[in-house]
Scaffold this motif. Structure first.
Motif, PDB file in Angstrom:
ATOM      1  N   THR A  46      16.240 -15.549  12.518  1.00 22.87           N
ATOM      2  CA  THR A  46      17.345 -15.983  11.917  1.00 22.87           C
ATOM      3  C   THR A  46      17.554 -14.996  10.815  1.00 22.87           C
ATOM      4  O   THR A  46      16.561 -14.303  10.345  1.00 22.87           O
ATOM      5  CB  THR A  46      17.178 -17.402  11.436  1.00 22.87           C
ATOM      6  OG1 THR A  46      16.077 -17.452  10.389  1.00 22.87           O
ATOM      7  CG2 THR A  46      17.012 -18.464  12.632  1.00 22.87           C
ATOM      8  N   THR A  47      18.692 -15.186  10.329  1.00 23.46           N
ATOM      9  CA  THR A  47      18.744 -14.285   9.014  1.00 23.46           C
ATOM     10  C   THR A  47      18.167 -14.554   7.688  1.00 23.46           C
ATOM     11  O   THR A  47      17.623 -13.758   7.271  1.00 23.46           O
ATOM     12  CB  THR A  47      20.544 -14.246   8.762  1.00 23.46           C
ATOM     13  OG1 THR A  47      21.182 -13.834   9.772  1.00 23.46           O
ATOM     14  CG2 THR A  47      20.712 -13.662   7.536  1.00 23.46           C
ATOM     15  N   GLU A  48      17.834 -16.000   7.815  1.00 25.39           N
ATOM     16  CA  GLU A  48      17.044 -16.359   6.522  1.00 25.39           C
ATOM     17  C   GLU A  48      15.484 -15.975   6.885  1.00 25.39           C
ATOM     18  O   GLU A  48      14.893 -15.399   5.669  1.00 25.39           O
ATOM     19  CB  GLU A  48      17.133 -18.028   6.572  1.00 25.39           C
ATOM     20  CG  GLU A  48      16.394 -18.517   5.444  1.00 25.39           C
ATOM     21  CD  GLU A  48      16.645 -20.109   5.251  1.00 25.39           C
ATOM     22  OE1 GLU A  48      16.836 -20.590   4.130  1.00 25.39           O
ATOM     23  OE2 GLU A  48      16.345 -20.685   6.383  1.00 25.39           O
ATOM     24  N   GLU A  49      15.038 -16.148   8.183  1.00 28.59           N
ATOM     25  CA  GLU A  49      13.631 -15.625   8.339  1.00 28.59           C
ATOM     26  C   GLU A  49      13.520 -13.969   8.202  1.00 28.59           C
ATOM     27  O   GLU A  49      12.814 -13.615   7.674  1.00 28.59           O
ATOM     28  CB  GLU A  49      13.329 -15.924   9.677  1.00 28.59           C
ATOM     29  CG  GLU A  49      13.217 -17.371  10.113  1.00 28.59           C
ATOM     30  CD  GLU A  49      12.907 -17.644  11.411  1.00 28.59           C
ATOM     31  OE1 GLU A  49      12.410 -18.907  11.764  1.00 28.59           O
ATOM     32  OE2 GLU A  49      13.412 -16.902  12.462  1.00 28.59           O
ATOM     33  N   ALA A  50      14.594 -13.310   8.684  1.00 27.84           N
ATOM     34  CA  ALA A  50      14.572 -11.830   8.130  1.00 27.84           C
ATOM     35  C   ALA A  50      14.736 -11.542   6.735  1.00 27.84           C
ATOM     36  O   ALA A  50      14.097 -10.676   6.215  1.00 27.84           O
ATOM     37  CB  ALA A  50      16.044 -11.323   8.843  1.00 27.84           C
ATOM     38  N   ASP A  51      15.510 -12.374   5.998  1.00 30.77           N
ATOM     39  CA  ASP A  51      15.512 -12.530   4.487  1.00 30.77           C
ATOM     40  C   ASP A  51      13.853 -12.496   3.827  1.00 30.77           C
ATOM     41  O   ASP A  51      13.382 -11.625   2.907  1.00 30.77           O
ATOM     42  CB  ASP A  51      16.284 -13.239   3.824  1.00 30.77           C
ATOM     43  CG  ASP A  51      17.668 -12.832   3.948  1.00 30.77           C
ATOM     44  OD1 ASP A  51      18.115 -11.536   4.355  1.00 30.77           O
ATOM     45  OD2 ASP A  51      18.728 -13.830   3.826  1.00 30.77           O
ATOM     46  N   PHE A  52      13.314 -13.437   4.344  1.00 34.25           N
ATOM     47  CA  PHE A  52      12.190 -13.777   4.024  1.00 34.25           C
ATOM     48  C   PHE A  52      11.029 -12.521   4.256  1.00 34.25           C
ATOM     49  O   PHE A  52      10.293 -12.173   3.425  1.00 34.25           O
ATOM     50  CB  PHE A  52      11.098 -14.960   4.780  1.00 34.25           C
ATOM     51  CG  PHE A  52       9.746 -15.146   4.719  1.00 34.25           C
ATOM     52  CD1 PHE A  52       9.422 -15.566   3.623  1.00 34.25           C
ATOM     53  CD2 PHE A  52       9.170 -14.663   5.662  1.00 34.25           C
ATOM     54  CE1 PHE A  52       7.916 -15.646   3.351  1.00 34.25           C
ATOM     55  CE2 PHE A  52       7.509 -14.834   5.770  1.00 34.25           C
ATOM     56  CZ  PHE A  52       7.036 -15.416   4.750  1.00 34.25           C
ATOM     57  N   VAL A  53      11.213 -11.685   5.464  1.00 39.93           N
ATOM     58  CA  VAL A  53      10.179 -10.707   5.902  1.00 39.93           C
ATOM     59  C   VAL A  53      10.498  -9.701   4.982  1.00 39.93           C
ATOM     60  O   VAL A  53       9.740  -8.879   4.287  1.00 39.93           O
ATOM     61  CB  VAL A  53      10.459 -10.170   7.560  1.00 39.93           C
ATOM     62  CG1 VAL A  53       9.849  -9.024   7.623  1.00 39.93           C
ATOM     63  CG2 VAL A  53      10.083 -11.354   8.318  1.00 39.93           C
ATOM     64  N   VAL A  61       3.589  -7.264   0.981  1.00 43.60           N
ATOM     65  CA  VAL A  61       2.954  -7.536   2.164  1.00 43.60           C
ATOM     66  C   VAL A  61       3.879  -7.055   3.399  1.00 43.60           C
ATOM     67  O   VAL A  61       4.776  -7.053   3.480  1.00 43.60           O
ATOM     68  CB  VAL A  61       3.442  -9.314   2.334  1.00 43.60           C
ATOM     69  CG1 VAL A  61       2.888  -9.912   3.695  1.00 43.60           C
ATOM     70  CG2 VAL A  61       2.675 -10.033   0.898  1.00 43.60           C
ATOM     71  N   THR A  62       3.139  -6.625   4.128  1.00 41.39           N
ATOM     72  CA  THR A  62       3.461  -6.131   5.472  1.00 41.39           C
ATOM     73  C   THR A  62       3.210  -6.991   6.582  1.00 41.39           C
ATOM     74  O   THR A  62       1.968  -7.488   6.954  1.00 41.39           O
ATOM     75  CB  THR A  62       2.464  -4.758   5.853  1.00 41.39           C
ATOM     76  OG1 THR A  62       2.420  -3.923   4.852  1.00 41.39           O
ATOM     77  CG2 THR A  62       3.010  -4.300   7.118  1.00 41.39           C
ATOM     78  N   VAL A  63       4.518  -7.323   7.046  1.00 41.74           N
ATOM     79  CA  VAL A  63       4.491  -8.247   8.110  1.00 41.74           C
ATOM     80  C   VAL A  63       4.781  -7.652   9.162  1.00 41.74           C
ATOM     81  O   VAL A  63       5.428  -6.678   9.424  1.00 41.74           O
ATOM     82  CB  VAL A  63       5.886  -9.296   7.840  1.00 41.74           C
ATOM     83  CG1 VAL A  63       6.126 -10.079   8.907  1.00 41.74           C
ATOM     84  CG2 VAL A  63       5.614  -9.965   6.539  1.00 41.74           C
ATOM     85  N   THR A  64       3.663  -7.928  10.257  1.00 43.45           N
ATOM     86  CA  THR A  64       3.804  -7.335  11.567  1.00 43.45           C
ATOM     87  C   THR A  64       4.237  -8.088  12.680  1.00 43.45           C
ATOM     88  O   THR A  64       4.415  -9.325  12.542  1.00 43.45           O
ATOM     89  CB  THR A  64       2.356  -6.610  11.901  1.00 43.45           C
ATOM     90  OG1 THR A  64       1.574  -7.914  12.169  1.00 43.45           O
ATOM     91  CG2 THR A  64       1.836  -5.951  10.622  1.00 43.45           C
ATOM     92  N   GLY A  65       4.534  -7.494  13.789  1.00 46.50           N
ATOM     93  CA  GLY A  65       4.725  -8.413  15.100  1.00 46.50           C
ATOM     94  C   GLY A  65       3.703  -9.515  15.405  1.00 46.50           C
ATOM     95  O   GLY A  65       4.269 -10.747  15.719  1.00 46.50           O
ATOM     96  N   GLU A  66       2.314  -9.130  14.944  1.00 47.64           N
ATOM     97  CA  GLU A  66       1.323 -10.229  15.228  1.00 47.64           C
ATOM     98  C   GLU A  66       1.185 -11.253  14.321  1.00 47.64           C
ATOM     99  O   GLU A  66       0.873 -12.169  14.386  1.00 47.64           O
ATOM    100  CB  GLU A  66      -0.215  -9.308  15.320  1.00 47.64           C
ATOM    101  CG  GLU A  66       0.129  -8.414  16.550  1.00 47.64           C
ATOM    102  CD  GLU A  66      -1.536  -7.626  16.565  1.00 47.64           C
ATOM    103  OE1 GLU A  66      -2.279  -8.045  15.728  1.00 47.64           O
ATOM    104  OE2 GLU A  66      -1.767  -6.770  17.416  1.00 47.64           O
ATOM    105  N   ASP A  70       3.059 -16.659  11.944  1.00 45.69           N
ATOM    106  CA  ASP A  70       2.189 -17.154  10.710  1.00 45.69           C
ATOM    107  C   ASP A  70       2.793 -17.092   9.394  1.00 45.69           C
ATOM    108  O   ASP A  70       2.579 -17.936   8.426  1.00 45.69           O
ATOM    109  CB  ASP A  70       0.752 -16.732  10.979  1.00 45.69           C
ATOM    110  CG  ASP A  70       0.181 -17.284  11.941  1.00 45.69           C
ATOM    111  OD1 ASP A  70       0.544 -18.243  12.864  1.00 45.69           O
ATOM    112  OD2 ASP A  70      -1.019 -16.682  12.735  1.00 45.69           O
ATOM    113  N   ASP A  71       3.273 -15.792   9.257  1.00 45.63           N
ATOM    114  CA  ASP A  71       3.781 -15.646   7.881  1.00 45.63           C
ATOM    115  C   ASP A  71       4.956 -16.413   7.458  1.00 45.63           C
ATOM    116  O   ASP A  71       4.958 -17.100   6.579  1.00 45.63           O
ATOM    117  CB  ASP A  71       4.171 -14.094   7.692  1.00 45.63           C
ATOM    118  CG  ASP A  71       2.847 -13.268   7.953  1.00 45.63           C
ATOM    119  OD1 ASP A  71       1.775 -13.526   7.698  1.00 45.63           O
ATOM    120  OD2 ASP A  71       3.125 -11.929   7.972  1.00 45.63           O
ATOM    121  N   ILE A  72       5.786 -16.674   8.450  1.00 46.27           N
ATOM    122  CA  ILE A  72       7.051 -17.303   8.140  1.00 46.27           C
ATOM    123  C   ILE A  72       6.579 -18.976   8.103  1.00 46.27           C
ATOM    124  O   ILE A  72       6.940 -19.521   7.059  1.00 46.27           O
ATOM    125  CB  ILE A  72       8.126 -17.460   9.495  1.00 46.27           C
ATOM    126  CG1 ILE A  72       8.724 -16.206   9.262  1.00 46.27           C
ATOM    127  CG2 ILE A  72       8.977 -18.339   9.429  1.00 46.27           C
ATOM    128  CD1 ILE A  72       9.660 -15.520  10.346  1.00 46.27           C
TER     129      ILE A  72
END
Length: 135
Positions: A46-53, A61-66, A70-72
């Motif tokens: 979602t847009t909100e989740e993308a904003d979080f990343v 923090v490096t958010v990865t596909g893996e 868990d990060d969200i």
């Protein structure tokens, strides 16, 4: 192309189109704004989740596909505790022994994810972010 690959491609294109449409309307993040692999791992982000990343990235923090799921979850669970559990951020940001999380390694990463979660998912609690004592 197999049906599952076609379905994945269709979902990915639909999600990209959704993000692109939203971005055109108000400057929201697009798939190209996300770290490599995140969009492939979570094509329905979602847009909100993308904003979080993106917020997590700005906090170091490096958010990865893996790690994206868990990060969200860390960010949303933090806000759930603040909104529903009546806890403060200082009470949530502790280790298993009840000590405040430190500023190294996984503890620091968790604190940064919590801060990004508060900024994105429950900004009405952002006055508590300084209690994390981030470097």
């Amino acid at each position: 192309m197999s049906r599952s690959r076609l379905r994945h491609a269709t979902v990915t294109l639909a999600a990209l189109a959704t993000l692109a449409t939203v971005a055109a309307c108000g400057g929201d993040p697009t798939a190209s704004d996300l770290p490599s692999g995140v969009y492939d791992a979570r094509p329905t982000i979602t847009t909100e989740e993308a904003d979080f990343v993106i917020a997590a990235g700005k906090l170091g923090v490096t958010v990865t596909g893996e790690s994206v799921d868990d990060d969200i979850e860390t960010g949303t669970t933090t806000c759930w505790a603040l909104d529903s559990g009546g806890a403060t951020l200082a009470q949530v940001a502790v280790d298993d022994a009840g000590r405040p999380l430190g500023n190294q390694g996984d503890a620091l990463r968790t604190k940064r994810l919590m801060a990004a979660g508060v900024q994105t998912f429950c900004p009405d609690h952002d006055d508590q972010i300084p209690t994390l004592e981030l470097p």
